[in-house]
Design an enzyme around this catalytic site. Structure first.
Site, PDB file in Angstrom:
ATOM      1  N   HIS A 199       0.840  -1.206   0.000  1.00  0.00           N
ATOM      2  CA  HIS A 199       0.000   0.000   0.000  1.00  0.00           C
ATOM      3  C   HIS A 199       0.877   1.261   0.000  1.00  0.00           C
ATOM      4  O   HIS A 199       0.595   2.221  -0.719  1.00  0.00           O
ATOM      5  CB  HIS A 199      -0.861   0.062   1.270  1.00  0.00           C
ATOM      6  CG  HIS A 199      -1.832  -1.061   1.429  1.00  0.00           C
ATOM      7  ND1 HIS A 199      -1.711  -2.018   2.400  1.00  0.00           N
ATOM      8  CD2 HIS A 199      -2.966  -1.359   0.744  1.00  0.00           C
ATOM      9  CE1 HIS A 199      -2.733  -2.856   2.329  1.00  0.00           C
ATOM     10  NE2 HIS A 199      -3.501  -2.491   1.325  1.00  0.00           N
TER      11      HIS A 199
ATOM     12  N   ASP B  43      -4.073  -8.000  -6.736  1.00  0.00           N
ATOM     13  CA  ASP B  43      -5.480  -8.360  -6.946  1.00  0.00           C
ATOM     14  C   ASP B  43      -5.795  -8.138  -8.427  1.00  0.00           C
ATOM     15  O   ASP B  43      -6.467  -7.170  -8.803  1.00  0.00           O
ATOM     16  CB  ASP B  43      -6.376  -7.511  -6.034  1.00  0.00           C
ATOM     17  CG  ASP B  43      -6.106  -7.813  -4.576  1.00  0.00           C
ATOM     18  OD1 ASP B  43      -6.243  -8.977  -4.180  1.00  0.00           O
ATOM     19  OD2 ASP B  43      -5.712  -6.902  -3.838  1.00  0.00           O
TER      20      ASP B  43
ATOM     21  N   SER C   4      -2.522  -8.121   3.559  1.00  0.00           N
ATOM     22  CA  SER C   4      -2.955  -7.955   4.951  1.00  0.00           C
ATOM     23  C   SER C   4      -3.276  -9.310   5.572  1.00  0.00           C
ATOM     24  O   SER C   4      -3.193  -9.488   6.777  1.00  0.00           O
ATOM     25  CB  SER C   4      -4.193  -7.068   5.013  1.00  0.00           C
ATOM     26  OG  SER C   4      -3.886  -5.817   4.471  1.00  0.00           O
TER      27      SER C   4
HETATM   28  O1  PAF Z   1      -8.243  -4.102  -2.625  1.00  0.00           O
HETATM   29  C1  PAF Z   1      -8.868  -3.646  -1.647  1.00  0.00           C
HETATM   30  O2  PAF Z   1      -8.293  -3.339  -0.603  1.00  0.00           O
HETATM   31  C2  PAF Z   1     -10.373  -3.478  -1.750  1.00  0.00           C
HETATM   32  O3  PAF Z   1     -10.942  -4.474  -2.531  1.00  0.00           O
HETATM   33  C3  PAF Z   1     -10.795  -2.086  -2.251  1.00  0.00           C
HETATM   34  C4  PAF Z   1     -10.315  -1.825  -3.659  1.00  0.00           C
HETATM   35  C5  PAF Z   1     -10.249  -1.024  -1.315  1.00  0.00           C
HETATM   36  C6  PAF Z   1     -12.327  -1.982  -2.256  1.00  0.00           C
HETATM   37  O4  PAF Z   1     -12.862  -2.231  -1.001  1.00  0.00           O
END
Ligand code: PAF
Length: 274
Positions: A33, A145, A181
């Site tokens: 992140h 993802d 996470s």
């Molecule tokens: O990837 C994530 O953390 C979630 O799927 C997102 C894009 C914040 C949507 O809730």
């Protein structure tokens, strides 16, 4: 860095901002992140991150209740990286029962969608809401993802949202495990085993590049993982452009996998060009 909890306050705060780069998250931030947030700075004069654990994208037997909520620690980690943190309550995002959903393409029921019915619908719903609320010029999502990024791309294109999407490269631990996470759910022995998922994808990529058959490589990866205690959900080679199954073993492909180690479901992927 300012922390804002309501949509009204956020709109006022962002009204006079020039170029907004947005990183949506569910919190419990890791280096993946933070890397996206650093990258966001190159795309906007104002960097906004959201922290919202979205109930709509969790199934009834999934980990919504135990998903780690670490807002104070998250804010500390990103304080030099972002200008505004949007951390709404569930009530703020869903003040009434959500009755309108986007109908997603068939691909949303495959791969991760096959074992998580409704997941991508819930994800797309909140992403559309967040994009409408923040109204960024640029939004950044991690490639870990991969299917999520694909669906968000389709959403942005097909709903004519004036947003440039940036896919950030997967950040990995030294042993290759993709940061997530959910890695913190892993027991010590499982954490040691976990890098095998990425190693299996690398072996598949090497095999494909060497001209071995896709089916045999796929079967081999499933067998090896299963023999080390993994419950494999899928290992699949898809076309990058539409995530459809590969017709010919050429072009821009991606190997995608999801598998459970104990109680923890891990995802990974690796792009390959043949
Ligand atoms: O990837 C994530 O953390 C979630 O799927 C997102 C894009 C914040 C949507 O809730």
């Amino acid at each position: 860095m300012q922390i804002i909890n309501t949509i009204a306050e956020l709109r006022v705060r962002l009204r006079s901002e020039g170029r907004i780069a947005f990183v949506p998250t569910m919190g419990n931030l890791h280096e993946g992140h933070l890397t996206l947030m650093r990258e966001a700075r190159q795309h906007g004069s104002c960097v906004v991150a959201s922290i919202f654990v979205n109930p709509l994208q969790f199934g009834p037997n999934e980990d919504f209740d135990r998903y780690p909520r670490t807002l104070a620690a998250d804010c500390e980690r990103m304080q030099d990286l972002v200008d505004v943190v949007f951390a709404p309550t569930v009530q703020e995002i869903y003040p009434c029962q959500q009755e309108i959903y986007i109908e997603l393409p068939e691909i949303a029921n495959e791969l991760c969608g096959a074992s998580r019915p409704g997941h991508f619908r819930g994800m797309a719903t909140v992403v559309l809401k967040l994009l409408n609320i923040v109204q960024p010029q640029v939004a950044l999502f991690g490639k870990k993802d991969y299917q999520q990024l694909h669906i968000v791309r389709a959403l942005v294109t097909q709903f004519n949202l004036p947003i440039t999407l940036v896919g950030g490269e997967t950040v990995r631990a030294d042993d290759g495990l993709a940061l997530s996470s959910r890695n913190q759910y892993l027991l010590a022995a499982e954490r040691e085993e976990a890098p095998r998922l990425y190693r299996s994808l690398q072996l598949m990529r090497d095999g494909l590049l060497a001209g071995h058959s896709l089916q045999s490589l796929q079967q081999e990866a499933v067998n090896v993982l299963a023999s080390h205690g993994w419950e494999v959900e899928y290992v699949s080679v898809r076309q990058r452009v539409d995530l459809r199954p590969v017709k010919e073993e050429v072009g821009d492909l991606v190997i995608l996998a999801a598998a459970k180690l104990g109680q923890t479901r891990l995802l990974d992927n690796l792009e390959v060009m043949l």
